[in-house]
Enzyme design. Structure first.
Site, PDB file in Angstrom:
ATOM      1  N   CYS A  16       0.862  -1.184   0.000  1.00  0.00           N
ATOM      2  CA  CYS A  16       0.000   0.000   0.000  1.00  0.00           C
ATOM      3  C   CYS A  16       0.898   1.233   0.000  1.00  0.00           C
ATOM      4  O   CYS A  16       2.119   1.134   0.127  1.00  0.00           O
ATOM      5  CB  CYS A  16      -0.886  -0.006   1.247  1.00  0.00           C
ATOM      6  SG  CYS A  16       0.093   0.040   2.771  1.00  0.00           S
ATOM      7  N   CYS A 100       2.701   5.784   8.927  1.00  0.00           N
ATOM      8  CA  CYS A 100       1.749   5.938   7.832  1.00  0.00           C
ATOM      9  C   CYS A 100       0.884   7.167   8.086  1.00  0.00           C
ATOM     10  O   CYS A 100       0.347   7.338   9.191  1.00  0.00           O
ATOM     11  CB  CYS A 100       0.863   4.699   7.740  1.00  0.00           C
ATOM     12  SG  CYS A 100      -0.469   4.920   6.549  1.00  0.00           S
ATOM     13  N   GLU A 130       1.015  -0.424  16.498  1.00  0.00           N
ATOM     14  CA  GLU A 130       0.152   0.712  16.137  1.00  0.00           C
ATOM     15  C   GLU A 130      -0.748   1.094  17.308  1.00  0.00           C
ATOM     16  O   GLU A 130      -0.953   2.282  17.598  1.00  0.00           O
ATOM     17  CB  GLU A 130      -0.708   0.386  14.902  1.00  0.00           C
ATOM     18  CG  GLU A 130      -1.519   1.604  14.464  1.00  0.00           C
ATOM     19  CD  GLU A 130      -2.609   1.301  13.454  1.00  0.00           C
ATOM     20  OE1 GLU A 130      -3.661   1.955  13.525  1.00  0.00           O
ATOM     21  OE2 GLU A 130      -2.415   0.433  12.589  1.00  0.00           O
ATOM     22  N   THR A 168      -5.863   0.736  12.248  1.00  0.00           N
ATOM     23  CA  THR A 168      -6.163   0.898  10.818  1.00  0.00           C
ATOM     24  C   THR A 168      -6.213  -0.418  10.051  1.00  0.00           C
ATOM     25  O   THR A 168      -6.666  -0.447   8.904  1.00  0.00           O
ATOM     26  CB  THR A 168      -5.121   1.812  10.131  1.00  0.00           C
ATOM     27  OG1 THR A 168      -3.830   1.200  10.264  1.00  0.00           O
ATOM     28  CG2 THR A 168      -5.110   3.198  10.722  1.00  0.00           C
ATOM     29  N   SER A 227      -0.740  -7.771  10.924  1.00  0.00           N
ATOM     30  CA  SER A 227      -2.156  -7.781  11.309  1.00  0.00           C
ATOM     31  C   SER A 227      -3.056  -7.876  10.085  1.00  0.00           C
ATOM     32  O   SER A 227      -3.952  -8.718  10.009  1.00  0.00           O
ATOM     33  CB  SER A 227      -2.478  -6.512  12.103  1.00  0.00           C
ATOM     34  OG  SER A 227      -3.866  -6.405  12.328  1.00  0.00           O
ATOM     35  N   ASN A 228      -2.812  -7.032   9.073  1.00  0.00           N
ATOM     36  CA  ASN A 228      -3.741  -7.016   7.934  1.00  0.00           C
ATOM     37  C   ASN A 228      -3.677  -8.323   7.141  1.00  0.00           C
ATOM     38  O   ASN A 228      -4.683  -8.766   6.594  1.00  0.00           O
ATOM     39  CB  ASN A 228      -3.514  -5.770   7.063  1.00  0.00           C
ATOM     40  CG  ASN A 228      -2.315  -5.897   6.153  1.00  0.00           C
ATOM     41  OD1 ASN A 228      -2.407  -6.438   5.063  1.00  0.00           O
ATOM     42  ND2 ASN A 228      -1.164  -5.412   6.617  1.00  0.00           N
ATOM     43  N   SER A 270       2.031  -5.358   3.476  1.00  0.00           N
ATOM     44  CA  SER A 270       3.480  -5.210   3.668  1.00  0.00           C
ATOM     45  C   SER A 270       4.279  -6.268   2.904  1.00  0.00           C
ATOM     46  O   SER A 270       5.488  -6.368   3.069  1.00  0.00           O
ATOM     47  CB  SER A 270       3.825  -5.257   5.159  1.00  0.00           C
ATOM     48  OG  SER A 270       3.154  -6.332   5.793  1.00  0.00           O
TER      49      SER A 270
END
Length: 311
Positions: A16, A100, A130, A168, A227-228, A270
């Protein structure tokens, strides 16, 4: 044995804008100031990216006491607490902040509402950098909830001025469910004008929802700490499709693909595309003959670099 016939690639997948920017900050700092460049925490949660930057002269640390005086320091994409910022300032490091911008936006909102007397409920995963960074924007007054059950346990000191913020990189659906529980318990809670879950997290999850309808198994390229990436595998499983996460092609087990003719492939925000290509090659070596790209959102977001890193 029924070997895989087709690979279906999710779109969008992989890097991203925030990850692109964070990696570029470290690479530019290395080019401009020379090695070593110190980075607090893994710049992004990907083993390949971290090892690649280590080979170029980046040194990843958790404790600022490990950084020699006069060094150049980069904060990771996940953001840091006020205490870490202050310590870096006191130690006199040259600091480049790779947080970010979408995480920074949450930090700014927390600071603004705190000045107006708000307390916060934060939806996120305990111990994630985060979450530590966002909660560390204030000395007190942020209450972490990880699931619906936690919402019933929260004891803010007042309920007139309460706001909700979110990590996020959460599951969009889980966050909506927890937010609904927060709203039910605290009807006057203030919510962000635009949700805190970032566009890239949302887009990759939406793509997995579409992908899962078309395939027999989903492979997510991502590191265990990401995490994502974890949320993408979880989402596919929730939709009834077996899903596995791999850090690299070597971790892919042939038995996962037995009897599965269509293999879905995606990558966390990532994970570099190079790793996706290597997984494609590995699945082809196990029998796949075709690669199909799904239609999906084309991401054009680009974030500016901090001042002082123009080469």
């Amino acid at each position: 044995m029924n070997d895989p016939k087709q690979i279906v690639l999710a779109e969008p997948r992989g890097f991203c804008a925030g990850v692109d920017r964070a990696i570029e900050i470290v690479e530019r700092a290395l080019a401009k100031f020379g090695a070593p460049i110190y980075v607090r925490h893994e710049i992004v949660h990907n083993t390949y990216v971290v090892n690649d930057l280590k080979s170029k002269g980046a040194i990843f640390i958790e404790d600022l006491a490990e950084v020699p005086p006069g060094s150049t320091l980069v904060f990771s994409a996940h953001g840091v607490s006020k205490a870490v910022q202050e310590e870096a300032r006191q130690r006199g490091f040259e600091v480049f902040d790779a947080t970010c911008p979408l995480v920074t936006k949450v930090h700014v909102e927390v600071a603004k509402l705190a000045r107006e007397g708000y307390e916060f409920i934060m939806i996120g995963h305990k111990g994630h950098p985060e979450v530590e960074g966002t909660m560390g924007q204030l000395e007190s007054g942020i209450h972490l909830v990880e699931d619906v059950a936690d919402v019933a346990q929260v004891q803010p000191s007042q309920t007139e001025k309460l706001a909700v913020v979110t990590q996020t990189t959460l599951s969009v659906d889980d966050a909506a469910e927890i937010t609904a529980a927060v709203r039910a318990r605290f009807p006057s809670i203030r919510e962000p004008k635009q949700q805190d879950i970032c566009y890239a997290t949302q887009n990759r999850q939406d793509a997995v929802k579409l992908l899962s309808r078309q395939v027999d198994v989903v492979i997510v390229v991502g590191s265990p700490t990401s995490s994502n990436s974890n949320r993408l595998a979880e989402l596919a499983r929730k939709l009834g499709v077996p899903a596995y996460m791999v850090d690299n092609a070597g971790e892919l087990k042939p038995e996962w693909l037995e009897g599965k003719s269509r293999v879905g492939l995606t990558a966390g925000a990532s994970a570099p595309e190079l790793l996706v290509d290597q997984v494609i090659d590995r699945v082809k070596s196990l029998g796949a003959v075709a690669v199909q790209k799904m239609d999906g959102v084309q991401e054009t977001m680009k974030f500016p670099l901090p001042k002082g890193l123009k080469l």
